[in-house]
Design an enzyme around this catalytic site. Structure first.
Site, PDB file in Angstrom:
ATOM      1  N   SER A  44      69.246  32.906  49.923  1.00 39.99           N
ATOM      2  CA  SER A  44      70.539  33.214  50.540  1.00 39.99           C
ATOM      3  C   SER A  44      71.244  34.305  49.744  1.00 39.99           C
ATOM      4  O   SER A  44      70.940  34.515  48.571  1.00 39.99           O
ATOM      5  CB  SER A  44      71.425  31.977  50.532  1.00 39.99           C
ATOM      6  OG  SER A  44      70.713  30.864  50.978  1.00 39.99           O
ATOM      7  N   GLY A  45      72.200  34.945  50.393  1.00 41.20           N
ATOM      8  CA  GLY A  45      72.986  35.960  49.690  1.00 41.20           C
ATOM      9  C   GLY A  45      72.768  37.336  50.274  1.00 41.20           C
ATOM     10  O   GLY A  45      72.126  37.498  51.326  1.00 41.20           O
ATOM     11  N   THR A  47      71.318  40.076  48.668  1.00 44.86           N
ATOM     12  CA  THR A  47      70.104  40.799  48.245  1.00 44.86           C
ATOM     13  C   THR A  47      68.898  40.349  49.055  1.00 44.86           C
ATOM     14  O   THR A  47      68.024  41.155  49.410  1.00 44.86           O
ATOM     15  CB  THR A  47      69.870  40.588  46.739  1.00 44.86           C
ATOM     16  OG1 THR A  47      71.114  40.714  46.057  1.00 44.86           O
ATOM     17  CG2 THR A  47      68.892  41.619  46.196  1.00 44.86           C
ATOM     18  N   ASP A  99      64.607  34.752  46.048  1.00 46.77           N
ATOM     19  CA  ASP A  99      66.036  34.460  46.171  1.00 46.77           C
ATOM     20  C   ASP A  99      66.820  35.343  45.212  1.00 46.77           C
ATOM     21  O   ASP A  99      66.259  35.902  44.251  1.00 46.77           O
ATOM     22  CB  ASP A  99      66.305  32.967  45.867  1.00 46.77           C
ATOM     23  CG  ASP A  99      67.570  32.446  46.530  1.00 46.77           C
ATOM     24  OD1 ASP A  99      68.398  33.254  46.977  1.00 46.77           O
ATOM     25  OD2 ASP A  99      67.727  31.208  46.590  1.00 46.77           O
ATOM     26  N   ASP A 102      73.083  34.691  40.537  1.00 45.83           N
ATOM     27  CA  ASP A 102      74.388  35.166  40.070  1.00 45.83           C
ATOM     28  C   ASP A 102      74.301  35.662  38.634  1.00 45.83           C
ATOM     29  O   ASP A 102      75.033  36.563  38.242  1.00 45.83           O
ATOM     30  CB  ASP A 102      75.424  34.048  40.225  1.00 45.83           C
ATOM     31  CG  ASP A 102      75.575  33.673  41.686  1.00 45.83           C
ATOM     32  OD1 ASP A 102      75.834  34.591  42.491  1.00 45.83           O
ATOM     33  OD2 ASP A 102      75.371  32.504  42.042  1.00 45.83           O
ATOM     34  N   LYS A 112      73.015  30.008  39.915  1.00 43.85           N
ATOM     35  CA  LYS A 112      73.002  30.294  41.342  1.00 43.85           C
ATOM     36  C   LYS A 112      74.065  29.435  42.025  1.00 43.85           C
ATOM     37  O   LYS A 112      74.589  28.518  41.430  1.00 43.85           O
ATOM     38  CB  LYS A 112      71.624  29.987  41.943  1.00 43.85           C
ATOM     39  CG  LYS A 112      70.588  31.046  41.567  1.00 43.85           C
ATOM     40  CD  LYS A 112      69.237  30.823  42.232  1.00 43.85           C
ATOM     41  CE  LYS A 112      69.267  30.625  43.704  1.00 43.85           C
ATOM     42  NZ  LYS A 112      69.951  31.680  44.464  1.00 43.85           N
ATOM     43  N   GLY A 113      74.341  29.778  43.277  1.00 49.65           N
ATOM     44  CA  GLY A 113      75.299  28.973  44.025  1.00 49.65           C
ATOM     45  C   GLY A 113      76.589  29.703  44.330  1.00 49.65           C
ATOM     46  O   GLY A 113      77.511  29.124  44.910  1.00 49.65           O
ATOM     47  N   GLY A 114      76.629  31.009  43.964  1.00 52.19           N
ATOM     48  CA  GLY A 114      77.814  31.805  44.290  1.00 52.19           C
ATOM     49  C   GLY A 114      78.075  31.821  45.791  1.00 52.19           C
ATOM     50  O   GLY A 114      79.206  31.958  46.234  1.00 52.19           O
ATOM     51  N   GLU A 121      68.596  25.920  48.077  1.00 53.12           N
ATOM     52  CA  GLU A 121      67.877  26.938  47.293  1.00 53.12           C
ATOM     53  C   GLU A 121      67.010  26.274  46.231  1.00 53.12           C
ATOM     54  O   GLU A 121      65.872  26.675  45.997  1.00 53.12           O
ATOM     55  CB  GLU A 121      68.877  27.890  46.625  1.00 53.12           C
ATOM     56  CG  GLU A 121      69.591  28.792  47.603  1.00 53.12           C
ATOM     57  CD  GLU A 121      70.678  29.639  46.972  1.00 53.12           C
ATOM     58  OE1 GLU A 121      71.055  30.636  47.579  1.00 53.12           O
ATOM     59  OE2 GLU A 121      71.171  29.301  45.874  1.00 53.12           O
TER      60      GLU A 121
HETATM   61  O1  LIG Z   1      72.879  31.608  44.835  1.00 55.45           O
HETATM   62  C1  LIG Z   1      73.170  32.254  45.805  1.00 55.45           C
HETATM   63  C2  LIG Z   1      73.840  31.681  46.984  1.00 55.45           C
HETATM   64  O2  LIG Z   1      74.167  30.343  46.782  1.00 55.45           O
HETATM   65  C3  LIG Z   1      72.834  33.704  45.868  1.00 55.45           C
HETATM   66  O3  LIG Z   1      71.473  33.852  45.735  1.00 55.45           O
HETATM   67  C4  LIG Z   1      73.547  34.383  44.755  1.00 55.45           C
HETATM   68  O4  LIG Z   1      74.949  34.160  44.922  1.00 55.45           O
HETATM   69  C5  LIG Z   1      73.264  35.879  44.726  1.00 55.45           C
HETATM   70  O5  LIG Z   1      73.795  36.490  45.852  1.00 55.45           O
HETATM   71  P1  LIG Z   1      73.784  38.042  46.071  1.00 55.45           P
HETATM   72  O6  LIG Z   1      72.368  38.462  46.313  1.00 55.45           O
HETATM   73  O7  LIG Z   1      74.689  38.248  47.236  1.00 55.45           O
HETATM   74  O8  LIG Z   1      74.337  38.688  44.821  1.00 55.45           O
END
Ligand SMILES: O=C(CO)[C@H](O)[C@H](O)COP(=O)(O)O
Length: 250
Positions: A44-45, A47, A99, A102, A112-114, A121
Site C-alpha cells: 500500500s502507499g 510508491t 511494499d 516509512d 510501516k503503517g503511515g 501488510e
Molecule cells: O506502510 C505503509 C502504509 O500503511 C506504506 O507502505 C508506507 O506509508 C509508505 O508509503 P509511501 O510509499 O506512500 O511513502
C-alpha cells in the site's frame, strides 16, 4: 508487449514521483521472476502504485500470476492494472511481496503503517519468501528508526481498547507521547482501518532496539499489530529523482 525501457520512461512532473517510480520499476525487474513467481504481494502507499504499474507490463496471455492485496487501495491498484486478484486466504504462501516503508534502518528493520494498512501488510509480507521494499531515498535512516519518521510507531488496536493501550504505552513502556490517529479534514474522528480498527501513533524517539519494542507493544491487551517490521525485508530499493537507485540488502 516488451517492457518499457527504463532509460526511455516519459518524465514525470514531480521529481519525488520519478524517484519512487525508478525504485519500484527496478525492484520489480530485478526481483520478480515471471516464470516462477505465481503469487505476488502488492503493498500500500504511493510508491507501490508504480510496482503495480510495472507488474501490469508483465501480463500477457502466457503469464498466470496472482496478486495479493494488503488493503482496499492495494486491491484497486491490482484491478486497475489488470492484474489477477487473489486473497491471502486462497494463497497463504506468497512467492514475493513488494511494499513501501516509512523508514528503513541499517539492518532493514522497518517502520510501516503511515497509510494505516500495517496489519494486512504484515500478514502478506511475513507470508512471503522474499519481501522487497520500494521507497524514495528520504526513507533511509542514517541509523535508528525514529530518526526520520517523527510521527511515531503506528499501532493497530481494537477500538474498545484504545484508552487502555494509550495508558499502557505511557505508563508501562514510557513512550513520549501517543494518540489515536484522526482523519483530519477527510474524516471527523479516528481513522478506521480496513479491519475496522483504530491506529495509535506512539512516539518513542529514536529506537535502538526495535525488536524488543515490537515485542513489548505486542503484549499489550488490545494491540492487533505494530508497524515495526522485524527481520522481514531482504532488500530495499531507494530511488532518487536523478534516476539513480541505491540498493540495500543484508
Ligand atoms: O506502510 C505503509 C502504509 O500503511 C506504506 O507502505 C508506507 O506509508 C509508505 O508509503 P509511501 O510509499 O506512500 O511513502
Amino acid at each position: 508487449m516488451p517492457l518499457t525501457d527504463l532509460s526511455k520512461l516519459p518524465p514525470l512532473p514531480i521529481p519525488l514521483e520519478q524517484a519512487k517510480r525508478i525504485a519500484a520499476y527496478r525492484a520489480v525487474d530485478e526481483n520478480f521472476d515471471v516464470k516462477t513467481h505465481k503469487v505476488v504481494g502488492v503493498g500500500s502507499g504511493t510508491t507501490v502504485v508504480y510496482v503495480a504499474e510495472r507488474l501490469g507490463e508483465y501480463v500477457d496471455k502466457n503469464t498466470n500470476f496472482v496478486c495479493i492485496p494488503t488493503g482496499f487501495q492495494s486491491k484497486q491498484l491490482i484491478v486497475s492494472n489488470k492484474l489477477q486478484l487473489g486473497s491471502i486466504e486462497q494463497y497463504p504462501e506468497v512467492d514475493i511481496a513488494f511494499d513501501g516503508a516509512d523508514e528503513v534502518d541499517e539492518s532493514l528493520q522497518l517502520i510501516k503503517g503511515g497509510g494505516a494498512c500495517l496489519f494486512q501488510e504484515k500478514l502478506v509480507s511475513s507470508s512471503a519468501k522474499k519481501f522487497i521494499i520500494v521507497a524514495d531515498s528520504r526513507k533511509k535512516s542514517p541509523k535508528y528508526l525514529g530518526y526520520n519518521w517523527k510521527k511515531g510507531v503506528p499501532i493497530e488496536v481494537v477500538p474498545s481498547s484504545y484508552v487502555r493501550v494509550l495508558a499502557d504505552l505511557q505508563n508501562k513502556l514510557q513512550c513520549k507521547s501517543a494518540s489515536v490517529r484522526e482523519g483530519g479534514s477527510a474524516k471527523a474522528g479516528p481513522v478506521v482501518t480496513d479491519n475496522s480498527n483504530f491506529i495509535i501513533d506512539a512516539d518513542f524517539g529514536e529506537i535502538a532496539d526495535p525488536r524488543k519494542l515490537h515485542q513489548d507493544i505486542k503484549l499489550l491487551v488490545g494491540v492487533v499489530e505494530t508497524g515495526l517490521f522485524i527481520d522481514n525485508a531482504e532488500k530495499a530499493y531507494f530511488g532518487n529523482s536523478d534516476g539513480t537507485v541505491q540498493i540495500q540488502q543484508l
